[in-house]
Design an enzyme around this catalytic site. Structure first.
Site, short mmCIF file in Angstrom:
data_model
loop_
_atom_site.label_atom_id
_atom_site.label_comp_id
_atom_site.label_asym_id
_atom_site.label_seq_id
_atom_site.Cartn_x
_atom_site.Cartn_y
_atom_site.Cartn_z
CB SER A 186 35.39 5.78 -5.05
OG SER A 186 35.11 5.70 -3.67
CE LYS B 156 31.25 6.92 -3.66
NZ LYS B 156 32.40 6.19 -3.10
CB SER C 163 34.34 10.06 -3.46
OG SER C 163 34.28 8.65 -3.59
#
Length: 465
Positions: A104, A107, A162
């Site tokens: 993640s 991101k 997340s």
């Protein structure tokens, strides 16, 4: 031959007359030569550390220690990097360009790409189709179909929890999943991050999806330069709407919240953590101390359990704020396409703002509010795009103030210089220091003419005697 005194007097007066007549010409000629620009007179180069981009592509740990310097800590991570966020100087790194799954932390690149395209107050009603395709085990913030959300609320879900569901909706608003992946890769290339391949914009494990410690540091540093990115990363807690009510969510970056057995790092200002079964634990972290901001990346520690990624980042930050101050850079996070003076750290920096206070839960305590269906207690999952948190990302400043502008600033001129050629600007226009003012030239001409006339009058009077 005998020369009379009258002849000698006449010769002397004639020479004096010539001096008076030629004096204005001599002065004007000297002034013109001084004022004229000197061609091919380059400005001395600005002192800077020399860095070679190839150094960071070497295997193993790269650092340039001064005599008696302290080496960076030995970590279990497969790759890591520590850099000065203000200048982009890489202080030390290990296998900086090794391509690994990012989880993640990707991101951060998603936010850099999509944030400027969607207004934060825009409202959007989620459809069932937009939530299709979320990977099994993904971290979810609890986005529900047929509910209307502000874009800002969805970003809270991305940065703090997340939420892959929030990423799906935002990507759909941005033109679709594949289009967003293409845009993310274009953003990465524009920043000089060439190790990143995007398949799943939420960071979920996908064949061929990779990044590197170097690229993630570039994304983190660039994120610190954008006010919206900084504002969202700064939040340790927020509330998430659920149709008539809201529940609390917390940032899953333990360095920021100081929870789950991890002590909060002093001065931490972000940026993004992640976990998948394929990538292991990954982290982009940034902190500020004494007016200096560092960004570190840690990818896949192999010892120490789930919290090792935070402790290894802590050790890198401690080293960077301590012995790392004295090292020479081994590389730069700035794109090679930027001017050399920028690569030497000559960027104009805006005054950083203080990071937002780590306020308590907003509008609904996370310890009291029920967790949404599909979301774990802290947004983590054993696999998928797992925990992903962010800290306050304001570049060298937390909060809403970026390090500089969204586009790199030009190189700043060294102090005391004037125009682009480097001529001194003090005391008037460049290149005119020490030149006789223009107003004095007429005085010299008139004065010389008067002196010449007086001399001629004296010669004639003596001749009449």
């Amino acid at each position: 031959m005998i020369v009379s005194s009258s002849a000698r007097f006449t010769a002397g007066v004639t020479a004096l007359l010539l001096v008076f007549l030629l004096l204005p010409l001599l002065v004007m000629s000297a002034a013109a030569s001084v004022a004229a620009p000197r061609p091919e007179e380059p400005m001395p180069p600005r002192p800077s550390a020399r860095v070679d981009a190839a150094v960071l592509r070497r295997p193993g740990t790269q650092v340039r220690l001064p005599p008696g310097g302290t080496a960076p800590p030995t970590l279990s991570a497969r790759s890591w990097l520590v850099a000065d966020a203000s200048t982009g100087d890489v202080l030390a790194a290990r296998d900086a360009h090794r391509r690994l799954p990012p989880a993640s932390t990707l991101k951060a690149l998603f936010a850099l790409t999509v944030l400027p395209r969607l207004g934060r107050e825009t409202r959007h009603t989620v459809s069932e189709k937009e939530l299709a395709g979320i990977g099994d085990g993904s971290s979810l913030v609890g986005v529900k179909e047929n509910l209307t959300y502000r874009v800002a609320d969805l970003w809270h879900g991305v940065f703090l929890h997340s939420g892959n569901d929030a990423v799906r909706v935002l990507a759909g608003m941005n033109g679709g999943w594949e289009e967003t992946a293409r845009q993310m890769e274009a953003t990465a290339r524009s920043l000089g991050a060439l190790d990143t391949k995007v398949v799943s914009p939420d960071g979920y494990d996908a064949p061929g999806q990779v990044s590197s410690a170097y690229d993630l540091a570039v994304f983190g540093r660039e994120g610190l330069r954008h006010p919206d990115f900084a504002r969202y990363c700064a939040l340790p807690y927020a509330s998430f709407p659920a149709g008539g009510w809201s529940y609390g969510i917390r940032n899953t970056n333990r360095l920021l919240t100081g929870e789950d057995g991890v002590a909060r790092y002093p001065g931490v200002i972000g940026v993004k953590n992640g976990y998948t079964s394929g990538a292991g634990h990954t982290l982009i972290a940034a902190a500020r101390r004494d007016g200096r901001t560092l960004v570190v990346t840690v990818m896949n520690p192999r010892d120490g359990g789930a919290q090792a990624v935070y402790e290894e980042a802590r050790r890198l930050l401690d080293w960077g704020f301590g012995p790392g101050r004295k090292v020479q850079p081994v590389g730069s996070l700035l794109s090679a396409a930027l001017p050399v003076t920028m690569a030497a750290g000559a960027t104009r920096e805006a005054a950083p703002a203080a990071p937002p206070a780590a306020a308590g839960p907003a509008a609904g305590s996370p310890t009291r509010a029920p967790a949404p269906s599909g979301a774990g207690p802290s947004g983590t999952r054993p696999s998928g795009a797992g925990p992903s948190g962010t800290g306050p990302a304001a570049g060298p400043g937390g909060g809403a103030s970026p390090v500089a502008s969204s586009a790199p600033a030009g190189a700043a001129s060294p102090a005391g210089t004037g125009d682009a050629t480097g001529r001194a600007a003090a005391g008037g226009p460049a290149g005119t220091a020490g030149v006789v003012p223009d107003a004095l030239l007429p005085v010299l001409v008139v004065g010389s003419a008067c002196a010449a006339a007086a001399t001629l009058w004296m010669v004639r009077r003596r001749a009449l005697r």
